[in-house]
Design an enzyme around this catalytic site. Structure first.
Site, PDB file in Angstrom:
ATOM      1  N   SER A 127      34.157  31.940  47.772  1.00  0.00           N
ATOM      2  CA  SER A 127      35.158  32.997  47.632  1.00  0.00           C
ATOM      3  C   SER A 127      34.979  34.125  48.640  1.00  0.00           C
ATOM      4  O   SER A 127      33.847  34.499  48.983  1.00  0.00           O
ATOM      5  CB  SER A 127      35.031  33.586  46.219  1.00  0.00           C
ATOM      6  N   GLU A 129      35.265  37.030  47.867  1.00  0.00           N
ATOM      7  CA  GLU A 129      34.555  38.079  47.125  1.00  0.00           C
ATOM      8  C   GLU A 129      33.099  38.172  47.612  1.00  0.00           C
ATOM      9  O   GLU A 129      32.465  39.210  47.476  1.00  0.00           O
ATOM     10  CB  GLU A 129      34.633  37.778  45.617  1.00  0.00           C
ATOM     11  N   TYR A 151      29.911  38.383  39.846  1.00  0.00           N
ATOM     12  CA  TYR A 151      30.665  37.188  40.255  1.00  0.00           C
ATOM     13  C   TYR A 151      30.371  36.859  41.727  1.00  0.00           C
ATOM     14  O   TYR A 151      30.084  35.708  42.078  1.00  0.00           O
ATOM     15  CB  TYR A 151      32.165  37.433  40.050  1.00  0.00           C
TER      16      TYR A 151
END
Ligand code: NAP
Ligand code: G4F
Length: 328
Positions: A127, A129, A151
């Site tokens: 990801s 992220e 996460y």
């Protein structure tokens, strides 16, 4: 007929990927967790040709059993706790599922393949992220990772484990560093769907306003249907590798609101949007914008849906859904 095993079959990407693979003639197996998963009916209805197998990313034996039945040529690990805000409240669970779950899948793949690792290819849903407090603009495969949420940290673990299995065992393992991708199937907890659902309900007189957090964060938003095609293309390459998948454009939450409200004829949304610290994050990712040059060059991939087309598609879907639900 090639065989594929997908974890996260009940999620946004799982459904699009299953449809893509079925369309290409694959036999598709999907891992579903829980004793009475509420999404079971949705999956059965949307992709009836998928064979569902019970299993959980935290339970290695269940994964080994699923591999035994599916006998996959390709494995797509999409299962995760994927909502960033939730990961602060459930950091340990996020580490177990989103992080260690990847290791369990890699081990299950290795146990299944035995002496012949060439018989299976592995995709990991990494990801953007992971870039967190971005160290380079735009972000590319070589950009230093600086995750800002439990996460993001869990995804970094899964990402490096995937690379490690490729380097240690010669596994055909690829990691797709996917930037935000959305669709009418996006969960309502994510900001795009939260906004398009609210815009539809406000337009229909079912809701007065919407409460959000940080309106200044910027994201590189694409269409999920395009992004699952990139996943498939990665596993068709001669070698496993890492790829950024993104549009190369970024927009703030304010711009998302501009486009979504304008689509229903509302030009000034200032009185319709409230802010509440409840929706602010302990550490924010301020700016994401990806450089998809490698995916374009090596995979021949490119996005087909623009930001405004994506928002219009989601608002139109929510208008139809809210009309159906409310009878208006
Ligand atoms: P999603 O809609 O939230 O789906 C997540 C899936 O993971 C669901 O099917 C969920 O099943 C499953 N799952 C959760 N815990 C599990 C467990 N313990 N064992 C097995 N399965 C479990 O996510 P998505 O948007 O489709 O994203 C797919 C993947 O890509 C995720 O790994 C996500 O982190 C990653 N990703 C997404 C984006 C994006 O913008 N969408 C960008 C980059 C990376 P239940 O229905 O049972 O909860
Ligand atoms: O839609 P979001 O919750 O997505 P976020 O955090 O970027 O994560 C998504 O994309 C990642 C890829 O970069 C995936 F890995 C991850 O699984 C997930 O799919 O939030 C987007 C932005 C954030 O900056 C957030 O602070 O929107 C901001 N925001 C402002 N108000 C809000 C809200 N987000 C949500 N969910 N709800 C709000 O009310």
């Amino acid at each position: 007929m090639p065989r594929a095993l997908i974890t996260g079959i009940t999620g946004q990407d799982g459904l699009y990927l299953a449809e893509l693979l079925l369309g290409k003639g694959y036999e598709v197996f999907g891992l579903i967790r829980g004793q009475n998963n509420p999404k079971y009916g949705l999956v059965r209805e949307t992709v009836p040709d998928v064979t569902l197998l019970t299993g959980d990313l935290t339970d290695l034996s269940s994964l080994v059993r699923a591999f035994g039945v599916a006998q996959p040529d390709e494995v797509y690990n999409l299962g995760a706790i994927s909502f960033v805000a939730y990961s602060w409240e459930n950091a340990s669970l996020t580490a177990d599922i989103t992080g260690k779950g990847v290791l369990n899948m890699l081990e299950a793949t290795r146990l299944y393949a035995g002496d012949d690792l060439s018989k299976v290819r592995f995709y990991q849903a990494s990801s953007s992220e992971m870039f967190g407090k971005v160290q380079e603009v735009p972000q590319r495969e070589s950009t230093l990772l600086w995750p800002r949420s439990p996460y993001g940290v869990a995804k970094v673990f899964g990402h490096y484990m995937t690379i490690n299995y490729r380097e240690s065992y010669g596994m055909h393992a690829s990691s797709g560093i996917l930037f935000n991708h959305e669709s009418p199937r996006r969960g309502p907890e994510f900001v795009t769907r939260k906004v398009t659902q609210a815009v539809a309900r406000i337009k229909l007189g079912l809701q007065d306003d919407i409460t959000l957090g940080n309106l200044d964060a910027k994201r590189d938003w694409g269409f999920a249907g395009d992004y699952v095609d990139a996943m498939w293309r990665m596993l068709q390459q001669p070698e496993g590798d890492d790829y950024v998948v993104a549009t190369g454009e970024t927009h703030s939450i304010r711009e998302l609101l501009d486009v979504a409200f304008a689509h229903v004829g509302i030009d000034d949304w200032s009185g319709l949007v409230k802010q509440d610290p409840r929706f602010m994050r302990p550490a924010e990712v301020d700016l994401l914008i990806g450089d998809p040059a490698k995916a374009k060059e090596k995979l021949g991939w490119q996005p087909t849906v623009s930001f405004s087309e994506l928002v219009a598609m989601m608002v139109d879907n929510d208008l139809a859904e809210q009309r159906r639900l409310s009878g208006r």
